[in-house]
Design an enzyme around this catalytic site. Structure first.
Site, short mmCIF file in Angstrom:
data_model
loop_
_atom_site.label_atom_id
_atom_site.label_comp_id
_atom_site.label_asym_id
_atom_site.label_seq_id
_atom_site.Cartn_x
_atom_site.Cartn_y
_atom_site.Cartn_z
N HIS A 99 11.77 -4.36 -11.97
CA HIS A 99 10.68 -3.57 -12.56
C HIS A 99 10.59 -2.23 -11.88
CE1 HIS A 99 7.61 -3.56 -9.34
NE2 HIS A 99 8.11 -4.73 -9.00
N CYS A 100 10.01 -1.27 -12.58
CA CYS A 100 9.63 0.02 -12.00
C CYS A 100 8.14 0.22 -12.26
CB CYS A 100 10.50 1.16 -12.56
SG CYS A 100 10.47 1.33 -14.35
N TRP A 101 7.69 1.45 -12.49
CA TRP A 101 6.25 1.66 -12.66
C TRP A 101 5.76 1.20 -14.03
CZ3 TRP A 101 1.55 1.73 -11.43
CH2 TRP A 101 0.58 2.45 -12.11
N GLY A 104 10.23 1.50 -17.56
CA GLY A 104 10.96 2.52 -18.30
C GLY A 104 12.35 2.79 -17.77
N TYR A 128 5.19 -2.36 -13.01
CA TYR A 128 4.16 -2.62 -12.00
C TYR A 128 2.76 -2.33 -12.55
CZ TYR A 128 1.54 -2.16 -7.60
OH TYR A 128 0.62 -2.28 -6.59
#
Length: 358
Positions: A99-101, A104, A128
């Site tokens: 995962h990232c923020w 994306g 996140y």
């Protein structure tokens, strides 16, 4: 069409099921502010690179930002691939959960790389940000919160940990905050997490106790060191039933000496001076002199005199036990934490997980 391992996108509820390492590809500063507990940080960009890509996006547009990102990441593809393979080896047969923020471009890019290495990948839908929504919503969910109260030095934390070891559903708010909750609470403890990450840790602890008939927490102030207890949980704690434990003064002094007598003498002095106004000049002078002479018991008595007065004042200000339903008093004189925990469970005062409700 990309050849490689399967890519699965998962909502937060499925993503949090324990099945493979969680890989957070955000920058180090983002990860340090807060992350999914247990996640590994494999940043696609450094903090400085992330800032540069963001500035380029704002000033020159998406295409220029993507080009800069490719130039920055390109030389590191081999390193990133090696770290992905090492993480995958930690849980053979399980997917990497990336995962990232916001779910994306960063996580998509690392997922692409993992798939070229034939590594199975699950992506967190919403990233996140979705996890943080889940965290905050979890504190609005009703939980069967029960509180363990008592004066300073009664060994509440030790008792909670002993209860957990004997099947009780327990959340150690002080342990998660790396702080014991007083002016002396940071001594000998690791650095505290941010309040955001503290919330993350509590939410995951609650998640792991779903279905418990009782969840035991220590009766705390709203803030544990610099970490603030989430508002939704704090509201539930204010209405939770409370079990008060008691120990004689001599045992409480012994408990404080065991915890703080091994700490740095200068740090003890500084912690005492921080509360000098509340201690008063006479108690402060007596405590500081005792610390200088390494008379830990004498110093502890000054602190207990102050903290007991605070405890009595709070009881008087909020009524005998505020909004709490008092479950009873239990005198633990002479009992180890393990023996006390066993007695409380056997008596039915505290229910172990798996036991039927009364």
């Amino acid at each position: 069409m990309i050849d490689g391992a399967q890519l699965i996108r998962e909502p937060i509820e499925r993503f949090l099921q324990p099945c493979g390492p969680v890989v957070d590809v955000r920058a180090p500063a983002e990860y340090a502010q807060g992350h999914i507990p247990g996640a590994h940080n494999l940043p696609l960009f450094s903090d400085e690179q992330r800032a540069a890509v963001g500035t380029t996006y704002k000033q020159e547009g998406r295409q220029a930002a993507v080009q800069l990102g490719l130039e920055l990441v390109g030389p590191r593809l081999g390193e990133l691939g090696g770290r992905l393979k090492a993480l995958a080896k930690q849980s053979p047969g399980q997917p990497l959960r990336l995962h990232c923020w916001r779910g994306g471009m960063r996580s998509e890019s690392v997922a692409w790389l993992a798939r070229q290495l034939d590594l199975e990948v699950n992506l967190l839908v919403g990233g996140y940000k979705a996890f943080r929504r889940w965290v905050l919503n979890s504190f609005e969910t009703p939980w069967p919160i029960h509180l363990l109260g008592g004066r300073t030095g009664c060994g509440k934390t030790d008792l909670l940990l002993a209860l957990a070891g004997q099947g009780g559903a327990v959340i150690d708010l002080e342990g998660l905050a790396h702080h014991r909750g007083s002016s002396f609470g940071s001594l000998g403890m690791p650095p505290q997490p941010s309040s955001e990450h503290y919330e993350n840790r509590i939410a995951m602890a609650l998640h792991q106790l779903q279905g418990a008939g009782q969840i035991w927490l220590e009766a705390e102030s709203a803030q544990v060191g610099r970490c603030r207890i989430p508002a939704g949980l704090w509201k539930q704690m204010q209405q939770a039933p409370l079990l008060e434990i008691r120990r004689p003064l001599a045992e409480r002094v012994q408990q404080l000496v065991a915890v703080y007598g091994v700490q740095d003498q200068h740090a003890l002095k500084e912690a005492t001076e921080r509360i000098a106004r509340r201690l008063g000049p006479q108690r402060t002078a007596t405590a500081l002199e005792a610390i200088a002479q390494q008379q830990w018991g004498k110093a502890a008595l000054q602190m207990l005199d102050y903290y007991d007065r605070c405890y009595d004042h709070e009881l008087e200000r909020h009524g005998q036990h505020g909004g709490h339903r008092l479950l009873g008093h239990h005198d633990l004189e002479g009992l180890s934490a393990e023996t006390a925990a066993k007695q409380l469970i056997n008596s039915g005062a505290i229910r172990a997980q798996g036991r039927s409700a009364a």
